[in-house]
Each structure stands twice: as structure tokens, then as C-alpha cells.
Design a protein around this motif. Structure first.
Motif, PDB file in Angstrom:
ATOM      1  N   ARG A   1      46.464 -43.971  83.087  1.00  0.00           N
ATOM      2  CA  ARG A   1      46.541 -44.729  84.340  1.00  0.00           C
ATOM      3  C   ARG A   1      47.607 -44.140  85.265  1.00  0.00           C
ATOM      4  NH1 ARG A   1      50.087 -48.423  86.010  1.00  0.00           N
ATOM      5  NH2 ARG A   1      51.097 -48.347  83.955  1.00  0.00           N
ATOM      6  N   LEU A   2      47.287 -44.091  86.565  1.00  0.00           N
ATOM      7  CA  LEU A   2      48.282 -43.683  87.545  1.00  0.00           C
ATOM      8  C   LEU A   2      49.403 -44.708  87.580  1.00  0.00           C
ATOM      9  CD1 LEU A   2      48.976 -41.701  89.975  1.00  0.00           C
ATOM     10  CD2 LEU A   2      48.061 -43.539  91.423  1.00  0.00           C
ATOM     11  N   ALA A   3      50.630 -44.250  87.398  1.00  0.00           N
ATOM     12  CA  ALA A   3      51.787 -45.147  87.399  1.00  0.00           C
ATOM     13  C   ALA A   3      52.532 -45.137  88.720  1.00  0.00           C
ATOM     14  CB  ALA A   3      52.745 -44.770  86.257  1.00  0.00           C
ATOM     15  N   ARG A   4      52.573 -43.982  89.404  1.00  0.00           N
ATOM     16  CA  ARG A   4      53.311 -43.907  90.665  1.00  0.00           C
ATOM     17  C   ARG A   4      52.999 -42.609  91.383  1.00  0.00           C
ATOM     18  NH1 ARG A   4      55.134 -47.328  94.128  1.00  0.00           N
ATOM     19  NH2 ARG A   4      56.480 -48.494  92.708  1.00  0.00           N
ATOM     20  N   HIS A   5      53.005 -42.682  92.694  1.00  0.00           N
ATOM     21  CA  HIS A   5      52.870 -41.530  93.580  1.00  0.00           C
ATOM     22  C   HIS A   5      54.109 -41.554  94.468  1.00  0.00           C
ATOM     23  CE1 HIS A   5      51.330 -39.580  97.349  1.00  0.00           C
ATOM     24  NE2 HIS A   5      50.664 -38.812  96.502  1.00  0.00           N
ATOM     25  N   PHE A   6      54.848 -40.441  94.530  1.00  0.00           N
ATOM     26  CA  PHE A   6      56.116 -40.490  95.273  1.00  0.00           C
ATOM     27  C   PHE A   6      56.460 -39.146  95.874  1.00  0.00           C
ATOM     28  CE2 PHE A   6      57.436 -39.096  91.064  1.00  0.00           C
ATOM     29  CZ  PHE A   6      58.482 -38.222  91.297  1.00  0.00           C
ATOM     30  N   ARG A   7      57.417 -39.186  96.786  1.00  0.00           N
ATOM     31  CA  ARG A   7      58.000 -37.989  97.386  1.00  0.00           C
ATOM     32  C   ARG A   7      59.507 -38.021  97.183  1.00  0.00           C
ATOM     33  NH1 ARG A   7      53.930 -39.285 101.382  1.00  0.00           N
ATOM     34  NH2 ARG A   7      52.268 -37.714 101.253  1.00  0.00           N
ATOM     35  N   ILE A   8      60.126 -36.827  97.272  1.00  0.00           N
ATOM     36  CA  ILE A   8      61.568 -36.719  97.087  1.00  0.00           C
ATOM     37  C   ILE A   8      62.225 -36.479  98.436  1.00  0.00           C
ATOM     38  CG2 ILE A   8      63.438 -35.419  95.993  1.00  0.00           C
ATOM     39  CD1 ILE A   8      61.535 -34.765  93.707  1.00  0.00           C
ATOM     40  N   VAL A   9      63.134 -37.372  98.802  1.00  0.00           N
ATOM     41  CA  VAL A   9      63.853 -37.272 100.062  1.00  0.00           C
ATOM     42  C   VAL A   9      65.267 -36.759  99.799  1.00  0.00           C
ATOM     43  CG1 VAL A   9      62.479 -39.094 101.129  1.00  0.00           C
ATOM     44  CG2 VAL A   9      64.586 -39.689  99.928  1.00  0.00           C
ATOM     45  N   GLY A  10      65.973 -36.451 100.861  1.00  0.00           N
ATOM     46  CA  GLY A  10      67.319 -35.937 100.724  1.00  0.00           C
ATOM     47  C   GLY A  10      68.363 -37.037 100.644  1.00  0.00           C
ATOM     48  N   SER A  11      69.591 -36.619 100.336  1.00  0.00           N
ATOM     49  CA  SER A  11      70.716 -37.554 100.301  1.00  0.00           C
ATOM     50  C   SER A  11      71.986 -36.768 100.583  1.00  0.00           C
ATOM     51  CB  SER A  11      70.829 -38.236  98.933  1.00  0.00           C
ATOM     52  OG  SER A  11      71.089 -37.303  97.921  1.00  0.00           O
ATOM     53  N   GLY A  12      72.712 -37.156 101.596  1.00  0.00           N
ATOM     54  CA  GLY A  12      73.947 -36.450 101.904  1.00  0.00           C
ATOM     55  C   GLY A  12      73.672 -35.004 102.277  1.00  0.00           C
ATOM     56  N   THR A  13      74.268 -34.085 101.528  1.00  0.00           N
ATOM     57  CA  THR A  13      74.106 -32.663 101.825  1.00  0.00           C
ATOM     58  C   THR A  13      72.883 -32.049 101.144  1.00  0.00           C
ATOM     59  OG1 THR A  13      75.558 -32.079  99.965  1.00  0.00           O
ATOM     60  CG2 THR A  13      76.590 -32.365 102.139  1.00  0.00           C
ATOM     61  N   VAL A  14      72.170 -32.820 100.333  1.00  0.00           N
ATOM     62  CA  VAL A  14      70.967 -32.336  99.654  1.00  0.00           C
ATOM     63  C   VAL A  14      69.748 -32.717 100.488  1.00  0.00           C
ATOM     64  CG1 VAL A  14      69.599 -32.409  97.544  1.00  0.00           C
ATOM     65  CG2 VAL A  14      72.084 -32.611  97.418  1.00  0.00           C
ATOM     66  N   ASP A  15      68.939 -31.713 100.846  1.00  0.00           N
ATOM     67  CA  ASP A  15      67.803 -31.985 101.710  1.00  0.00           C
ATOM     68  C   ASP A  15      66.586 -32.426 100.909  1.00  0.00           C
ATOM     69  OD1 ASP A  15      67.745 -29.249 100.745  1.00  0.00           O
ATOM     70  OD2 ASP A  15      66.006 -28.952 102.029  1.00  0.00           O
ATOM     71  N   ALA A  16      65.557 -32.852 101.636  1.00  0.00           N
ATOM     72  CA  ALA A  16      64.317 -33.311 101.017  1.00  0.00           C
ATOM     73  C   ALA A  16      63.567 -32.141 100.386  1.00  0.00           C
ATOM     74  CB  ALA A  16      63.443 -34.001 102.058  1.00  0.00           C
ATOM     75  N   VAL A  17      62.577 -32.476  99.553  1.00  0.00           N
ATOM     76  CA  VAL A  17      61.812 -31.470  98.807  1.00  0.00           C
ATOM     77  C   VAL A  17      60.383 -31.417  99.332  1.00  0.00           C
ATOM     78  CG1 VAL A  17      60.967 -30.788  96.542  1.00  0.00           C
ATOM     79  CG2 VAL A  17      63.218 -31.846  96.758  1.00  0.00           C
ATOM     80  N   THR A  18      59.885 -30.200  99.498  1.00  0.00           N
ATOM     81  CA  THR A  18      58.493 -30.000  99.882  1.00  0.00           C
ATOM     82  C   THR A  18      57.892 -28.873  99.060  1.00  0.00           C
ATOM     83  OG1 THR A  18      59.130 -28.460 101.650  1.00  0.00           O
ATOM     84  CG2 THR A  18      58.854 -30.762 102.268  1.00  0.00           C
ATOM     85  N   ASP A  19      56.563 -28.882  98.950  1.00  0.00           N
ATOM     86  CA  ASP A  19      55.813 -27.719  98.470  1.00  0.00           C
ATOM     87  C   ASP A  19      56.228 -27.290  97.064  1.00  0.00           C
ATOM     88  OD1 ASP A  19      53.734 -26.067  99.228  1.00  0.00           O
ATOM     89  OD2 ASP A  19      55.065 -24.461  99.899  1.00  0.00           O
ATOM     90  N   THR A  20      56.377 -28.252  96.157  1.00  0.00           N
ATOM     91  CA  THR A  20      56.908 -27.950  94.820  1.00  0.00           C
ATOM     92  C   THR A  20      55.918 -27.181  93.952  1.00  0.00           C
ATOM     93  OG1 THR A  20      58.495 -29.751  94.737  1.00  0.00           O
ATOM     94  CG2 THR A  20      57.611 -29.015  92.637  1.00  0.00           C
TER      95      THR A  20
END
Length: 352
Positions: free
Chosen positions: A285-304
Motif C-alpha cells: 500500500r502507498l503510505a506517503r508521497h512527499f517532496r524535500i524542501v530546504g531549511s536554513g542554509t540547506v536548499d530543497a532537493v530536486t531530480d533525485t
């Protein structure tokens, strides 16, 4: 790993598919923050790809991360993300490691990666991860069969016992070949023991050592579950199909989030959605669909591309492990890997 032009094509195709397909489920996309990152790889462009993590059982704060630079070799980082060692391993794509493996009669941490340096492109790069001081000791570069099946791409290890280790190599034509590693002497060897044929390009794979189940991402179709035992005659079964909503081509990295003796989750990179899909291992079963955003000096994630979940207590902020993922766009710097605390991920999934 796809090229930027290929990604653009897939992104366009995915948008067309979404317009044509009436899905039975709608993705509820959550977000979670990356709190730490590794130093960028030295090579520009599409270079970082896949990480692997060794947890130091005696001093978890001194655990190590091994990541690929596809244009050069392997890098070793500490948990702060600092680069502390490297090895010119070749044009390595995917990497995996296992601790407590017998190498030349001694317990070692085995690091292995697919290397596409030569034509025909097919080598298996083997190293021992040294911990004090940190470094990579070369064991062998082994030629593997390349009889028209394409280039070596994805890779994962299966440790059935300290002296019983297998390597799975996913080729870009859809073949997934299983190799028995002989690490008993000073010159390791690999023997192909099984050839599993899928229809189209494969890359990310992972073996759940608890259950002996292999999971392989076929980039344009979904994630397959396969018995890892080389003697198995069972056919691959589709575990998580691309539906154009919760999981979008191309499927890249896959990882296991273990829970108990056989439970937990599988996480897959839904690359052209800049997102991740998490599935319950037992029910599918699908449990979750999510994206990773940035925090402080760490930027968001794309194209993993590649990713890994490292279980266990690594100390704050990773007291319940962490997820580490390749970031395809770390501009203005080169690509790198981002880290998400495991406890936050478990809350997001609903496992806490």
C-alpha cells in the motif's frame, strides 16, 4: 542516471500521461525538510548519483557516507557532510556497502560500485572501507559480462552471510544479473549465477537482507520484487507500478526503511515529479508521497537519482536514522547529497 535532455523528454511525457490518464488515486504530497548536506562533488554537471552509509556501532557519531562522483570516483564524508577521503574509482554510477564481510580471511566493510570507464562498459569496482583513518582500500576492478546487454547502471549488494555475498548489476537494457562474489583470497572474483530479464531500462535496486527480497526499479514501469536466492525460479512480481500520480517515470533510487523482522517500507525516487513514494513492504500500500524542501542554509532537493535510508541511532539530529538523497540541482555549486532526519520521516509516513 538520465541525462538532462532525457529528463526533459520524460517530464514532457509525464505531463502528457497525466492529461490522458484518469487515475484511481490522487497523490497527497507532503513536504519534509533536509537539515544537512554533503560537500559538493568535484565534477560539474550530472555527476553525483548514489550514496551508501556505514554506521559505526562503537561510535555512531563517527559513521561514514560513501557517495559516487560519476566522472571520477568515490568520496567518503563524515556525518557533518565534510569530505574526508576519496578514491579515483572510475566512472562509477551506483554504490552499495555491507559491514562484517569476510575479505581475505578478515572482517571488512565491503564497498562496491558499477564502473562504466571502459568500452564495453562493464566493471565491478570493489573496495574496503577503512575507518581509522577513513579511506578506501582498493580490492579489485572485475570485468563483468557485457555480451550485448548494454552498460552497467544500477547496483546493490546482498549479504546472506559474512562469507556469502552477492552483487546485483542492473543494465540499461533491462537485464539484472546476479554475481556470486568470491572474497576469500587477496584477488576477489565474481561469477554470474543468474540473469533476470525485465523489459526496459533498470537502475536502482536494493536487497532486504532480512527477507532475501530484491527490489528493482524499471525506470518507465515501476518497482519489481524478486527472490534474491539465485536458485529461485519465481517470476518477478510488480510491487509498485508507475501510475502517473503517486509514482512517475523515471523511477530511480530505491531503499528499504526496516521495521522489525520483516516489516517497514520501500521508498522510491519519483524523479520527474521531484518527489518520493513510500510503500508498505508487506501490503504494498502507498503510505506517503512527499517532496524535500530546504531549511536554513540547506536548499530543497530536486531530480533525485540514488538514495539510502540508514537505520539506527547516529546521535542528534539523527537519533532514529536518516534518509540521504542525491540532489540533482545544487546550484550554484555542483551536485551533492542531502540528509533528512529519520524521526521526522517516520512521523510523515505515520509510523510513529
Amino acid at each position: 542516471m538520465t541525462s538532462l535532455s532525457k529528463r526533459a523528454v520524460y517530464a514532457t511525457c509525464s505531463m502528457i500521461a497525466l492529461a490522458l490518464i484518469a487515475p484511481t488515486a490522487t497523490a497527497q504530497t507532503a513536504t519534509i525538510a533536509a537539515v544537512r548536506e554533503t560537500a559538493p562533488v568535484a565534477s560539474p554537471g550530472d555527476a553525483a548519483d548514489d550514496p551508501a552509509v556505514w554506521r559505526n556501532p562503537a561510535d555512531p557519531a563517527k559513521s561514514l557516507i560513501v557517495g559516487t562522483d560519476k566522472s571520477w570516483g568515490l568520496n567518503v564524508h563524515d556525518l557533518s557532510g565534510r569530505l574526508i577521503a576519496s578514491a579515483p574509482a572510475g566512472l562509477v554510477n551506483n554504490v552499495d556497502l555491507r559491514a562484517d564481510v569476510m575479505v581475505d580471511g578478515k572482517a571488512a566493510i565491503l564497498v562496491a560500485a558499477t564502473d562504466r570507464s571502459e568500452d564495453p562498459k562493464g566493471k565491478l569496482a570493489l573496495y574496503a572501507l577503512e575507518t581509522a583513518p577513513a579511506g578506501l582500500r582498493h580490492l579489485a576492478h572485475i570485468d563483468v559480462e557485457s555480451d550485448g546487454v548494454g552498460d552497467v547502471y544500477g547496483f546493490c549488494l546482498w549479504r546472506r552471510a559474512p562469507d556469502d555475498v552477492f552483487a546485483f548489476i542492473a543494465y540499461n537494457n533491462g537485464d539484472v544479473r546476479q554475481y556470486a562474489l568470491d572474497l576469500s583470497g587477496p584477488a576477489p572474483t565474481a561469477k554470474m549465477v543468474r540473469d533476470i530479464r525485465l523489459a526496459t531500462q533498470t537502475e536502482g535496486c536494493v536487497v532486504d537482507d532480512r527477507t532475501g527480497q530484491l527490489y528493482v526499479g524499471e525506470e518507465e514501469r515501476g518497482v519489481w520484487r524478486i527472490e534474491a536466492d539465485p536458485g529461485s525460479k519465481a517470476a518477478p512480481e510488480m510491487f509498485a507500478a508507475i501510475d502517473g500520480v503517486n509514482l512517475i517515470a523515471d523511477v530511480e533510487g530505491v531503499a528499504i526503511i526496516p521495521k522489525g523482522d520483516k516489516g517497514g517500507y520501500l521508498i522510491a525516487s519519483s524523479q520527474n515529479d521531484n518527489a518520493y513514494a513510500v510503500y508498505d513492504l508487506e501490503s504494498g500500500r502507498l503510505a506517503r508521497h512527499f517532496r524535500i524542501v530546504g531549511s536554513g542554509t540547506v536548499d530543497a532537493v530536486t531530480d533525485t537519482d540514488g538514495l539510502e535510508f540508514a537505520p539506527g541511532d547516529f546521535g542528534a539530529p539523527f537519533g532514529e536514522g536518516f534518509l540521504i538523497v542525491q540532489d540533482g540541482d545544487n546550484a550554484p555549486a555542483n551536485q551533492n547529497f542531502k540528509m533528512v532526519p529519520g524521526d521526522a520521516l517516520m512521523r510523515l509516513i505515520g509510523s510513529k
